[in-house]
Enzyme design. Structure first.
Site, PDB file in Angstrom:
ATOM      1  N   SER A 142       5.314   9.146  10.919  1.00 43.98           N
ATOM      2  CA  SER A 142       4.166   9.195  10.507  1.00 43.98           C
ATOM      3  C   SER A 142       3.533  10.203  11.354  1.00 43.98           C
ATOM      4  O   SER A 142       3.790  10.580  12.515  1.00 43.98           O
ATOM      5  CB  SER A 142       3.472   7.828  10.705  1.00 43.98           C
ATOM      6  OG  SER A 142       2.221   7.789  10.734  1.00 43.98           O
ATOM      7  N   TYR A 155       2.465   0.005  15.598  1.00 39.96           N
ATOM      8  CA  TYR A 155       3.075   1.027  14.597  1.00 39.96           C
ATOM      9  C   TYR A 155       3.168   2.238  15.289  1.00 39.96           C
ATOM     10  O   TYR A 155       3.934   2.840  15.298  1.00 39.96           O
ATOM     11  CB  TYR A 155       1.808   1.032  13.497  1.00 39.96           C
ATOM     12  CG  TYR A 155       2.118   1.846  12.366  1.00 39.96           C
ATOM     13  CD1 TYR A 155       2.837   1.251  11.352  1.00 39.96           C
ATOM     14  CD2 TYR A 155       1.604   3.218  12.234  1.00 39.96           C
ATOM     15  CE1 TYR A 155       3.418   2.169  10.036  1.00 39.96           C
ATOM     16  CE2 TYR A 155       1.971   4.279  11.116  1.00 39.96           C
ATOM     17  CZ  TYR A 155       2.852   3.380  10.365  1.00 39.96           C
ATOM     18  OH  TYR A 155       3.261   4.104   8.962  1.00 39.96           O
TER      19      TYR A 155
HETATM   20  P1  NAD Z   1       5.216   0.085   0.881  1.00 44.73           P
HETATM   21  O1  NAD Z   1       4.448  -0.988   1.152  1.00 44.73           O
HETATM   22  O2  NAD Z   1       4.953   0.928  -0.626  1.00 44.73           O
HETATM   23  O3  NAD Z   1       6.707   0.111   0.753  1.00 44.73           O
HETATM   24  C1  NAD Z   1       7.544  -0.576   1.884  1.00 44.73           C
HETATM   25  C2  NAD Z   1       8.801  -0.997   1.425  1.00 44.73           C
HETATM   26  O4  NAD Z   1       9.383  -1.616   2.500  1.00 44.73           O
HETATM   27  C3  NAD Z   1       8.331  -2.279   0.322  1.00 44.73           C
HETATM   28  O5  NAD Z   1       9.474  -1.992  -0.746  1.00 44.73           O
HETATM   29  C4  NAD Z   1       9.063  -3.404   1.375  1.00 44.73           C
HETATM   30  O6  NAD Z   1       9.533  -4.721   0.572  1.00 44.73           O
HETATM   31  C5  NAD Z   1      10.157  -2.674   2.242  1.00 44.73           C
HETATM   32  N1  NAD Z   1      10.244  -3.660   3.478  1.00 44.73           N
HETATM   33  C6  NAD Z   1       9.402  -4.354   4.154  1.00 44.73           C
HETATM   34  N2  NAD Z   1      10.084  -4.959   5.196  1.00 44.73           N
HETATM   35  C7  NAD Z   1      11.304  -4.755   5.046  1.00 44.73           C
HETATM   36  C8  NAD Z   1      12.628  -5.066   5.758  1.00 44.73           C
HETATM   37  N3  NAD Z   1      12.414  -5.914   6.683  1.00 44.73           N
HETATM   38  N4  NAD Z   1      13.847  -4.647   5.209  1.00 44.73           N
HETATM   39  C9  NAD Z   1      13.621  -4.050   4.211  1.00 44.73           C
HETATM   40  N5  NAD Z   1      12.771  -3.680   3.420  1.00 44.73           N
HETATM   41  C10 NAD Z   1      11.515  -3.980   3.674  1.00 44.73           C
HETATM   42  O7  NAD Z   1       4.901   1.344   1.863  1.00 44.73           O
HETATM   43  P2  NAD Z   1       5.125   2.791   2.007  1.00 44.73           P
HETATM   44  O8  NAD Z   1       3.600   3.214   2.319  1.00 44.73           O
HETATM   45  O9  NAD Z   1       5.777   3.594   0.784  1.00 44.73           O
HETATM   46  O10 NAD Z   1       5.782   2.842   3.355  1.00 44.73           O
HETATM   47  C11 NAD Z   1       7.100   3.368   3.463  1.00 44.73           C
HETATM   48  C12 NAD Z   1       7.287   3.999   5.037  1.00 44.73           C
HETATM   49  O11 NAD Z   1       6.312   5.178   4.955  1.00 44.73           O
HETATM   50  C13 NAD Z   1       7.004   3.036   6.113  1.00 44.73           C
HETATM   51  O12 NAD Z   1       7.964   3.178   7.352  1.00 44.73           O
HETATM   52  C14 NAD Z   1       5.585   3.414   6.552  1.00 44.73           C
HETATM   53  O13 NAD Z   1       5.251   3.301   7.833  1.00 44.73           O
HETATM   54  C15 NAD Z   1       5.802   4.810   6.313  1.00 44.73           C
HETATM   55  N6  NAD Z   1       4.549   5.859   6.124  1.00 44.73           N
HETATM   56  C16 NAD Z   1       3.466   5.356   5.257  1.00 44.73           C
HETATM   57  C17 NAD Z   1       2.330   5.902   5.116  1.00 44.73           C
HETATM   58  C18 NAD Z   1       1.373   5.677   4.259  1.00 44.73           C
HETATM   59  O14 NAD Z   1       0.119   6.195   4.192  1.00 44.73           O
HETATM   60  N7  NAD Z   1       1.587   5.096   3.006  1.00 44.73           N
HETATM   61  C19 NAD Z   1       2.255   7.125   6.090  1.00 44.73           C
HETATM   62  C20 NAD Z   1       3.028   7.589   6.961  1.00 44.73           C
HETATM   63  C21 NAD Z   1       4.117   6.778   7.150  1.00 44.73           C
END
Ligand code: NAD
Length: 260
Positions: A142, A155
């Site tokens: 991130s 985080y």
């Molecule tokens: P999201 O909530 O849409 O998807 C996350 C997925 O991870 C979900 O399907 C959930 O069921 C799954 N999950 C959660 N805990 C789990 C576990 N213990 N084992 C297996 N699966 C699990 O979120 P997103 O925004 O798509 O996030 C995905 C990644 O991107 C994360 O690592 C997040 O930190 C990172 N990220 C997101 C953003 C943002 O702004 N959305 C920015 C930077 C990084």
């Protein structure tokens, strides 16, 4: 087709960024594995992607913090397709709170999903990649791998940690043709971010519009969210790059929120 016949596992791919990456890989010819907590949801996403792209897909129920579940999931993939070429360790959650009231259990939960998850999935995939003499491991970092924000202590800590882990994998994996890199997105409108907007508004005592405008997008060059498609493009670059020239790196995709 930049990933023809490659086998790619994406964790946390029943939703959001992971789902988009899996779809992108499938459209580039990869066989994809949707690994998420709930088998039903993983299967539904796998079926949807196969319908959309024609690619082979497989669903695995995997809590990335559960050592036995991770090992069993990776073994099932190898049993079915005989190889693993790409791992995207993407599963993640967000819990926001000021440090002084962060519970130890929430702290541990955050580090377990982001760091233990990356370690366990990597460890399970490496022997197969080493045997093949190639592989690409990608961590979902991130901007918070480089930068801090209030309310996000575990985080920010975990996302910084992923860069260290990727660098070690890059060094250990080099002689086996295994590369490791980190994608560092800015804010992307997924369920993870939508949940945070009202939470942050409450904690900071400001409106939800202000959270978006003055917290999340304040330092971008154009007040725009990064999209899942933007992140998937970077994930394709890391997955398909052919040599060790691109390893141990972290690439920020954030509309200029963070500039290196
Ligand atoms: P999201 O909530 O849409 O998807 C996350 C997925 O991870 C979900 O399907 C959930 O069921 C799954 N999950 C959660 N805990 C789990 C576990 N213990 N084992 C297996 N699966 C699990 O979120 P997103 O925004 O798509 O996030 C995905 C990644 O991107 C994360 O690592 C997040 O930190 C990172 N990220 C997101 C953003 C943002 O702004 N959305 C920015 C930077 C990084």
């Amino acid at each position: 087709m930049r990933l023809k016949d490659k086998v790619a596992i994406v964790t946390g791919s029943a939703s959001g960024i992971g789902k988009e990456i899996a779809t992108k890989y499938a459209s580039e010819g990869a066989k994809i594995v949707i690994a998420d907590l709930n088998l039903e949801k993983s299967q539904a996403t796998a079926d949807e992607i196969t319908k959309e792209t024609g690619a082979a897909s497989m669903a695995v129920a995997m809590d990335v913090t559960d050592e036995a579940a991770v090992n069993a999931g990776i073994e099932a993939v190898v049993k079915k397709w005989g190889q693993i070429d790409v791992l995207v360790s993407n599963a993640g959650i967000q819990i926001v709170n000021p440090l002084e009231s962060f519970s130890l259990s929430d702290w541990k939960k955050m580090l377990a999903i982001h760091l233990d998850g990356a370690f366990l999935t990597t460890r399970a995939c490496l022997p197969h990649m080493y045997k093949a003499g190639s592989g690409s491991i990608i961590f979902m970092g991130s901007v918070h791998s480089k930068e801090a924000s209030v309310l996000k202590a575990p985080y920010v800590t975990a996302k910084h940690g992923l860069i260290g882990l990727a660098k070690v994998i890059a060094k250990e994996g080099a002689k086996h043709g295994v590369r490791a890199n980190v994608i560092c997105p800015g804010f992307v409108r997924t369920p993870l971010v939508d949940k945070q907007i009202p939470e942050q508004a409450k904690e900071l005592g400001i409106s939800e519009e202000d959270v978006i405008k003055n917290v999340m997008l304040k330092d971008t060059v154009d007040a725009e969210f990064t999209t899942t498609a933007d992140v998937a493009e970077v994930a394709l670059l890391f997955a398909s790059f052919p040599t060790n020239a691109l390893t141990g790196q972290s690439l920020v995709v954030s509309h200029g929120w963070f500039m290196q």
